[in-house]
Design a protein around this motif. Sequence first.
Motif, PDB file in Angstrom:
ATOM      1  N   ALA A 101       0.840  -1.203   0.000  1.00  0.00           N
ATOM      2  CA  ALA A 101       0.000   0.000   0.000  1.00  0.00           C
ATOM      3  C   ALA A 101       0.877   1.256   0.000  1.00  0.00           C
ATOM      4  N   LEU A 102       1.973   1.186   0.729  1.00  0.00           N
ATOM      5  CA  LEU A 102       2.878   2.340   0.780  1.00  0.00           C
ATOM      6  C   LEU A 102       3.505   2.598  -0.587  1.00  0.00           C
ATOM      7  N   LEU A 103       3.931   1.531  -1.261  1.00  0.00           N
ATOM      8  CA  LEU A 103       4.549   1.715  -2.580  1.00  0.00           C
ATOM      9  C   LEU A 103       3.553   2.330  -3.560  1.00  0.00           C
ATOM     10  N   ASP A 104       2.295   1.883  -3.490  1.00  0.00           N
ATOM     11  CA  ASP A 104       1.267   2.474  -4.353  1.00  0.00           C
ATOM     12  C   ASP A 104       1.086   3.953  -4.023  1.00  0.00           C
ATOM     13  N   ALA A 105       1.057   4.254  -2.743  1.00  0.00           N
ATOM     14  CA  ALA A 105       0.848   5.647  -2.327  1.00  0.00           C
ATOM     15  C   ALA A 105       2.004   6.528  -2.794  1.00  0.00           C
ATOM     16  N   ILE A 106       3.218   5.979  -2.750  1.00  0.00           N
ATOM     17  CA  ILE A 106       4.385   6.755  -3.186  1.00  0.00           C
ATOM     18  C   ILE A 106       4.290   7.062  -4.678  1.00  0.00           C
ATOM     19  N   LYS A 107       3.781   6.095  -5.449  1.00  0.00           N
ATOM     20  CA  LYS A 107       3.608   6.341  -6.896  1.00  0.00           C
ATOM     21  C   LYS A 107       2.649   7.500  -7.138  1.00  0.00           C
ATOM     22  N   ILE A 108       1.579   7.545  -6.349  1.00  0.00           N
ATOM     23  CA  ILE A 108       0.608   8.629  -6.533  1.00  0.00           C
ATOM     24  C   ILE A 108       1.229   9.967  -6.122  1.00  0.00           C
ATOM     25  N   LYS A 109       1.959   9.926  -5.018  1.00  0.00           N
ATOM     26  CA  LYS A 109       2.599  11.158  -4.521  1.00  0.00           C
ATOM     27  C   LYS A 109       3.553  11.742  -5.573  1.00  0.00           C
ATOM     28  N   ALA A 110       4.237  10.852  -6.311  1.00  0.00           N
ATOM     29  CA  ALA A 110       5.176  11.331  -7.327  1.00  0.00           C
ATOM     30  C   ALA A 110       4.445  12.117  -8.415  1.00  0.00           C
ATOM     31  N   LYS A 111       3.182  11.744  -8.673  1.00  0.00           N
ATOM     32  CA  LYS A 111       2.424  12.434  -9.719  1.00  0.00           C
ATOM     33  C   LYS A 111       1.653  13.616  -9.165  1.00  0.00           C
ATOM     34  N   ASN A 112       1.189  13.495  -7.918  1.00  0.00           N
ATOM     35  CA  ASN A 112       0.380  14.555  -7.328  1.00  0.00           C
ATOM     36  C   ASN A 112       1.018  14.995  -6.016  1.00  0.00           C
ATOM     37  N   PRO A 113       1.765  16.112  -6.069  1.00  0.00           N
ATOM     38  CA  PRO A 113       2.549  16.515  -4.897  1.00  0.00           C
ATOM     39  C   PRO A 113       1.705  16.851  -3.676  1.00  0.00           C
ATOM     40  N   PHE A 114       0.402  17.077  -3.867  1.00  0.00           N
ATOM     41  CA  PHE A 114      -0.451  17.407  -2.721  1.00  0.00           C
ATOM     42  C   PHE A 114      -1.188  16.187  -2.178  1.00  0.00           C
ATOM     43  N   TYR A 115      -0.964  15.070  -2.801  1.00  0.00           N
ATOM     44  CA  TYR A 115      -1.572  13.837  -2.299  1.00  0.00           C
ATOM     45  C   TYR A 115      -0.984  13.522  -0.931  1.00  0.00           C
ATOM     46  N   LYS A 116      -1.850  13.101  -0.021  1.00  0.00           N
ATOM     47  CA  LYS A 116      -1.392  12.787   1.331  1.00  0.00           C
ATOM     48  C   LYS A 116      -1.269  11.284   1.464  1.00  0.00           C
ATOM     49  N   ILE A 117      -0.076  10.824   1.787  1.00  0.00           N
ATOM     50  CA  ILE A 117       0.112   9.389   1.993  1.00  0.00           C
ATOM     51  C   ILE A 117      -0.491   9.019   3.337  1.00  0.00           C
ATOM     52  N   THR A 118      -1.635   8.354   3.303  1.00  0.00           N
ATOM     53  CA  THR A 118      -2.249   7.947   4.575  1.00  0.00           C
ATOM     54  C   THR A 118      -2.678   6.498   4.470  1.00  0.00           C
ATOM     55  N   LEU A 119      -1.933   5.620   5.087  1.00  0.00           N
ATOM     56  CA  LEU A 119      -2.330   4.227   5.128  1.00  0.00           C
ATOM     57  C   LEU A 119      -3.388   4.071   6.220  1.00  0.00           C
ATOM     58  N   PRO A 120      -4.354   3.168   6.002  1.00  0.00           N
ATOM     59  CA  PRO A 120      -5.389   2.986   7.023  1.00  0.00           C
ATOM     60  C   PRO A 120      -4.762   2.665   8.380  1.00  0.00           C
ATOM     61  N   LYS A 121      -5.281   3.305   9.407  1.00  0.00           N
ATOM     62  CA  LYS A 121      -4.844   3.082  10.792  1.00  0.00           C
ATOM     63  C   LYS A 121      -3.366   3.414  11.020  1.00  0.00           C
ATOM     64  N   ALA A 122      -2.783   4.185  10.129  1.00  0.00           N
ATOM     65  CA  ALA A 122      -1.380   4.568  10.338  1.00  0.00           C
ATOM     66  C   ALA A 122      -1.353   5.680  11.375  1.00  0.00           C
ATOM     67  N   ASN A 123      -0.951   5.354  12.577  1.00  0.00           N
ATOM     68  CA  ASN A 123      -0.996   6.374  13.617  1.00  0.00           C
ATOM     69  C   ASN A 123       0.284   6.448  14.427  1.00  0.00           C
ATOM     70  N   THR A 124       1.377   5.967  13.822  1.00  0.00           N
ATOM     71  CA  THR A 124       2.657   6.085  14.519  1.00  0.00           C
ATOM     72  C   THR A 124       3.790   5.973  13.506  1.00  0.00           C
ATOM     73  N   ILE A 125       4.946   6.489  13.868  1.00  0.00           N
ATOM     74  CA  ILE A 125       6.146   6.216  13.075  1.00  0.00           C
ATOM     75  C   ILE A 125       6.934   5.189  13.872  1.00  0.00           C
ATOM     76  N   PRO A 126       6.945   3.936  13.388  1.00  0.00           N
ATOM     77  CA  PRO A 126       7.467   2.848  14.221  1.00  0.00           C
ATOM     78  C   PRO A 126       8.957   3.007  14.502  1.00  0.00           C
ATOM     79  N   ILE A 127       9.334   2.647  15.694  1.00  0.00           N
ATOM     80  CA  ILE A 127      10.734   2.716  16.101  1.00  0.00           C
ATOM     81  C   ILE A 127      11.606   1.842  15.200  1.00  0.00           C
ATOM     82  N   SER A 128      11.043   0.721  14.704  1.00  0.00           N
ATOM     83  CA  SER A 128      11.845  -0.155  13.837  1.00  0.00           C
ATOM     84  C   SER A 128      12.283   0.585  12.567  1.00  0.00           C
ATOM     85  N   HIS A 129      11.432   1.502  12.068  1.00  0.00           N
ATOM     86  CA  HIS A 129      11.787   2.250  10.864  1.00  0.00           C
ATOM     87  C   HIS A 129      12.921   3.235  11.166  1.00  0.00           C
ATOM     88  N   ILE A 130      12.907   3.794  12.360  1.00  0.00           N
ATOM     89  CA  ILE A 130      13.965   4.746  12.718  1.00  0.00           C
ATOM     90  C   ILE A 130      15.288   4.003  12.929  1.00  0.00           C
TER      91      ILE A 130
END
Length: 371
Positions: A101-130
Motif C-alpha cells: 500500500a505504501l509503494l502504491d501511495a508513493i507512486k501517486i505522490k510522485a504524480k500529485n505533490p499534494f496527495y497525502k500518503i495515509t495508510l489505514p490506521k497509520a498512527n505512529t512512526i514505528p521505532i523499527s523504521h527509525i
Amino acid sequence: MVDEKMTFIKLNVQQSIWSKLSQLKSNHRIANAYLFSGSRGSGKEAIALKFATYVNCTAVDGPCGECASCRRFRFLQHEHLKLIVPMPREVKSSGNADVAALLDAIKIKAKNPFYKITLPKANTIPISHIRKLQRDLYLKSIQTGRKIVLIYDAHMLCTGDASSANAILKILEEPPNNTTFILVTDYKADLLPTILSRCQCLDFPALKRDDVVAYLLSSGVEDYLAQFAANIADGDMRRALALTDFGKNDILELVKTLTNLVSEEHVENWRSFNQNYSRMAKNNFYEFEFHLFLLQWWLKQAYLQRVGINNSDVINGMSTDLREFNANFPNANFDKINNIIEETIIAPRKNLYMPLILTNFLIGIQQSLDK
Ligand SMILES: [Zn+2]
C-alpha cells in the motif's frame, strides 16, 4: 506518464519560502535539520521534495528535472532519499500488505505533490523504521550529493512512549555526514521541544488563492469548479483537491445532509452518524476532518448572511438554504457551535472515545441552535 507541469519538480507555489531555500543551496549553507510547519495543505511536503531534488541536482536555478538524479527523484526512487511516513502499529500478518500500500501511495505522490500518503490506521512512526534509518545513514557513506531524510507527519514520532522521537533526537545530536533531515508537520506543538531546538524552522503560510486556482486549472479542473474550490479551501490545497474530487453538487449535498443532521433531532440518523463517523475518525482522519470542516464552513456562511455580509461569490447556489436556516434558528449561537466543531475535529488526534464525543457534538449543537 507523469505530467511535468503537475509534479513537485515544477511546482510554483510558496515563492518566498522557495527563494530562501534556493539561497541556502547557492550559499552552500544547507543545515542538518529543518522543520517545515504552518498551514495545512500549504505545500510543505511538496516543497520538501522539491528541495531534496534541487540539493542533488547540478543545475543552478531550481531542479532541472532532466539529469539522472532528478529523474530518480521524480519517482521518489533516489538512493539518497529516505522517506518516512506513519504506519499502522506493527501487526505481523499485515506487514506485506502495508508495504504494498505504501509503494502504491508513493507512486501517486510522485504524480500529485499534494496527495497525502495515509495508510489505514497509520498512527505512529514505528521505532523499527527509525532504527533501520539509523543503520542506513551511518553505514553507507556517499561520494556525491546529499542524503535527505523526509519525515512526513513528524508529530507521529511522538505517539506512545515517544521512543521514535528520542531515537531521531539521538541521530540529530550526532548528525551523519552529508545528510539533511526535513521534518514536516501540521502540528508543530506536538513535537518534543528538544527536537524543535535541533531544527531550523520554516513556517509556511496558507497558499495564495491565485496559486490554488492556477494549480487546479493546470491539473485539468474546470474553471468554475477551481474557483468554487478555491473560495472554500482557504489556501489549503488538499481541501481544494478534495472539493474538486467531490464536485460542486456533491459538496452541496453533503453539506445539506450534515446541516440537516445537526439541526433535526432524529434518533436513527444520529445513531448511524455516530457509528459511521466514529469509524471514519479512526480509519481516515482526513476524511473526518474534511466533513466537519464543510459543516463549519457552511455555518460560517450562515452567520455571515445573518449579520448581512455579502458573500455572494462564495455562496452561489446556497443562499436559499442559508436563509431558511437563519429563519429557523434566529437565536443560534454560532460562536459556541464553532467551538464544538473545533473540539470535535481534534478529538481523534487526542485518542478520545469518539462515540461519546460525537454524542456530545450532536447534543451540544442542538442546544446552541436554541430553537
Ligand atoms: Zn537535475
